[in-house]
Design a protein around this motif. Structure first.
Motif, PDB file in Angstrom:
ATOM      1  N   SER A  31       0.608  -1.346   0.047  1.00 60.11           N
ATOM      2  CA  SER A  31      -0.138   0.111   0.071  1.00 60.11           C
ATOM      3  C   SER A  31       0.879   1.187   0.175  1.00 60.11           C
ATOM      4  N   GLY A  32       0.239   2.261  -0.367  1.00 56.81           N
ATOM      5  CA  GLY A  32       1.055   3.475  -0.633  1.00 56.81           C
ATOM      6  C   GLY A  32       1.654   3.831  -1.893  1.00 56.81           C
ATOM      7  N   ALA A  33       2.450   4.680  -2.539  1.00 53.46           N
ATOM      8  CA  ALA A  33       3.042   4.954  -3.687  1.00 53.46           C
ATOM      9  C   ALA A  33       4.239   4.752  -4.083  1.00 53.46           C
ATOM     10  N   ILE A  34       4.666   4.055  -5.186  1.00 53.61           N
ATOM     11  CA  ILE A  34       5.990   3.840  -5.592  1.00 53.61           C
ATOM     12  C   ILE A  34       6.014   4.483  -7.065  1.00 53.61           C
ATOM     13  N   THR A  35       6.857   5.656  -7.210  1.00 52.36           N
ATOM     14  CA  THR A  35       6.611   6.391  -8.592  1.00 52.36           C
ATOM     15  C   THR A  35       7.978   6.262  -9.156  1.00 52.36           C
ATOM     16  N   LEU A  36       7.956   5.946 -10.709  1.00 52.08           N
ATOM     17  CA  LEU A  36       9.320   6.005 -11.206  1.00 52.08           C
ATOM     18  C   LEU A  36       9.268   6.961 -12.579  1.00 52.08           C
ATOM     19  N   HIS A  37      10.468   7.791 -12.267  1.00 51.43           N
ATOM     20  CA  HIS A  37      10.334   8.615 -13.412  1.00 51.43           C
ATOM     21  C   HIS A  37      11.616   8.553 -14.251  1.00 51.43           C
ATOM     22  N   PHE A  38      11.595   7.678 -15.450  1.00 51.02           N
ATOM     23  CA  PHE A  38      12.947   7.212 -16.120  1.00 51.02           C
ATOM     24  C   PHE A  38      13.236   8.698 -17.082  1.00 51.02           C
ATOM     25  N   ASN A  39      14.305   8.516 -17.317  1.00 49.35           N
ATOM     26  CA  ASN A  39      15.063   9.744 -18.159  1.00 49.35           C
ATOM     27  C   ASN A  39      15.039   9.326 -19.599  1.00 49.35           C
ATOM     28  N   THR A  40      14.143   9.791 -20.515  1.00 53.05           N
ATOM     29  CA  THR A  40      13.758   9.556 -21.941  1.00 53.05           C
ATOM     30  C   THR A  40      15.196   9.669 -22.646  1.00 53.05           C
ATOM     31  N   GLN A  41      15.885  10.525 -22.016  1.00 56.40           N
ATOM     32  CA  GLN A  41      17.125  11.133 -22.954  1.00 56.40           C
ATOM     33  C   GLN A  41      18.426  10.140 -22.601  1.00 56.40           C
ATOM     34  N   SER A  42      18.034   9.202 -21.734  1.00 53.61           N
ATOM     35  CA  SER A  42      19.345   8.605 -21.014  1.00 53.61           C
ATOM     36  C   SER A  42      19.721   7.320 -22.170  1.00 53.61           C
TER      37      SER A  42
END
Length: 478
Positions: free
Chosen positions: A56-67
């Motif tokens: 429960s809760g939140a896990i957010t991933l923000h991958f770098n599209t320029q990598s």
């Protein structure tokens, strides 16, 4: 830029809360160490980030599209779980030494070929990783033939070959020798230097330079402000009475090997080994990953069929002189990473420890009254009584290993073979177990102890055998 953002993460297994209201932000390119005592929830946190457990809760991933790195999260487990050619895991301990069944899994080279094809990876990069981790010597071996350290290297090579944007490694140094640890740290620094974000689940102190952030798990909560991590020293309880009694020796010389050779498929694994172990001696067995330590121990425990083709006496009897493998095993208490891999997943803690009476991978016989008393003493001694009816496989790795340590000593054997017994144990448990070994050694038991690090050994060790490329390069009294 935040690559990973965790908000109010909680994980429970049934009525037991493992993690509670954890929040953490990891910036792209950062290196973190996740520390905590065994059972604190470190592995659960890693698996939750990788999406492998419910939470429960939140896990957010923000991958770098320029990598240039793949927009992936990869979680490397503490040990390698592999299957045979038919897709199941139904292996048994002695199978790795049985020539007739040595074609049940793919070779390491084929495993890497399939992995590279699946993810379209660069073969030149693979060659660099193999060279750095000194892995070329096992490429023609099958998955169930290689040691725990070589399995760990395979996991690491795959992970660093893929180079995901977020890499989580559970116990990265398990089974690795000193040189391999240093090589791994160079590779991890290179990964981070090329934009990778790294989370190491590890209490080790010799971490790569790229690890600059530390989070500590305790009682299900995560702390990043005070990153000091001090284990509370665990006091050794008085030994159970049965472990104070000296073992009953059937011979003064327990192991005698003369010019021992082991080879298969044209590969020399052991060469001209001469080794004698007398009653009451405590030996340290060392050598680099792949040096032949596991093969040598398999000759001692009766698991390797080539023992019959060599001049080997165990407990005063020539191999091939009529003694069965069970006659040998009843005199030996054994723990090893491989034994742990193949252990019965359906056995409770009590059954796992009691199986040491019968040299089985689970308890299949009813205990006599005296045996039950010894089991209860040992459960209390190891602080496992409160989990005695739980399945061994559901416990944290550290407690699983402690239970198997109990299995090793429960029959107070003539010989203890402790093959990297502290793999998976944290610093506190390692110190505790080595104190336990020192305490038990006072009854005159004979010990063979495999360990890579001088600072993590029992004080009772008084002999050393060092292997290099299958040959004994040191055989001395300490």
């Amino acid at each position: 830029m935040a690559l990973l953002n965790i908000q109010n993460l909680s994980v429970s297994y049934g009525a037991k809360t493992i993690l509670q209201d954890i929040s953490l932000t990891v910036t792209q390119g950062e290196g973190w160490a996740i520390k905590g005592e065994s059972g604190s929830g470190k592995t659960t946190l890693g698996r939750a980030i990788a999406g492998a457990v419910s939470y429960s809760g939140a896990i957010t991933l923000h991958f770098n599209t320029q990598s240039s790195l793949p927009a992936k999260t990869l979680f490397v487990e503490s040990w390698y779980r592999f299957t045979n050619l038919e897709g199941d895991r139904n292996f048994y301990y002695q199978q790795r030494y049985n020539h007739q069944q040595r074609r049940d899994t793919v070779t390491i080279a084929r495993e890497l070929e399939l992995y590279g094809s699946e993810y379209a990876l660069d073969n030149d990069r693979l060659k660099e990783l193999i060279a750095t981790l000194d892995y070329s010597g096992v490429l023609d071996e099958q998955l169930f033939e290689i040691s725990s350290g070589e399995h760990k290297k395979l996991q690491l090579i795959k992970a660093l070959w893929m180079r995901p944007q977020l890499l989580i490694i559970d116990q990265p140094y398990t089974g690795l020798d000193v040189k391999s640890r240093a090589s791994l740290n160079l590779l991890l620094n290179d990964y981070a230097g090329n934009g990778g974000t790294l989370l190491l689940i590890s209490n080790d102190t010799e971490l790569p330079a790229c690890i600059r952030q530390v989070a500590v798990l305790k009682n299900g909560s995560l702390s990043t402000g005070d990153t000091s991590f001090i284990f509370e020293e665990k006091i050794l309880k008085p030994l159970p009475g049965f472990l104070e009694e000296p073992p009953v020796y059937t011979a003064q010389t327990l192991i005698q090997m003369k010019d021992v050779q082991v080879h298969y498929d044209g590969k020399q694994v052991l060469s001209n080994i001469n080794w004698q172990v007398n009653a009451g001696e405590r030996w340290l067995l060392q050598g680099h990953n792949g040096s032949g330590k596991s093969t040598l121990l398999s000759l001692v425990t009766g698991d390797h069929p080539q023992a019959y083709a060599n001049d080997i006496k165990l407990f005063g009897v020539q191999r091939g002189g009529g003694e069965s493998i069970w006659d040998i095993k009843k005199r030996i208490g054994l723990i090893s990473p491989e034994l742990h891999w193949y252990f019965d997943a359906n056995a409770t803690v009590s059954q796992s420890i009691a199986s040491g009476f019968f040299d089985a991978n689970g308890q299949y016989q009813r205990l006599r009254y005296v045996q039950q008393q010894q089991l209860n003493e040992l459960l209390h001694f190891l602080d496992l009584y409160d989990v005695k009816d739980e399945l061994l496989s559901t416990l944290p790795l550290g407690k699983q290993r402690l239970a198997l340590l109990g299995r090793t000593i429960i029959k107070n054997p003539q010989l203890l073979v402790l093959d990297e017994p502290c793999q998976g144990l944290d610093q506190q448990q390692t110190q505790y177990f080595n104190k336990l070994v020192d305490a038990i050694s006072s009854n005159g038991v004979t010990i063979i102890y495999v360990g890579h690090f001088e600072t993590q050994l029992p004080a009772c060790i008084n002999h050393r055998l060092v292997l290099q490329n299958g040959k004994a390069i040191q055989n001395t009294t300490i």
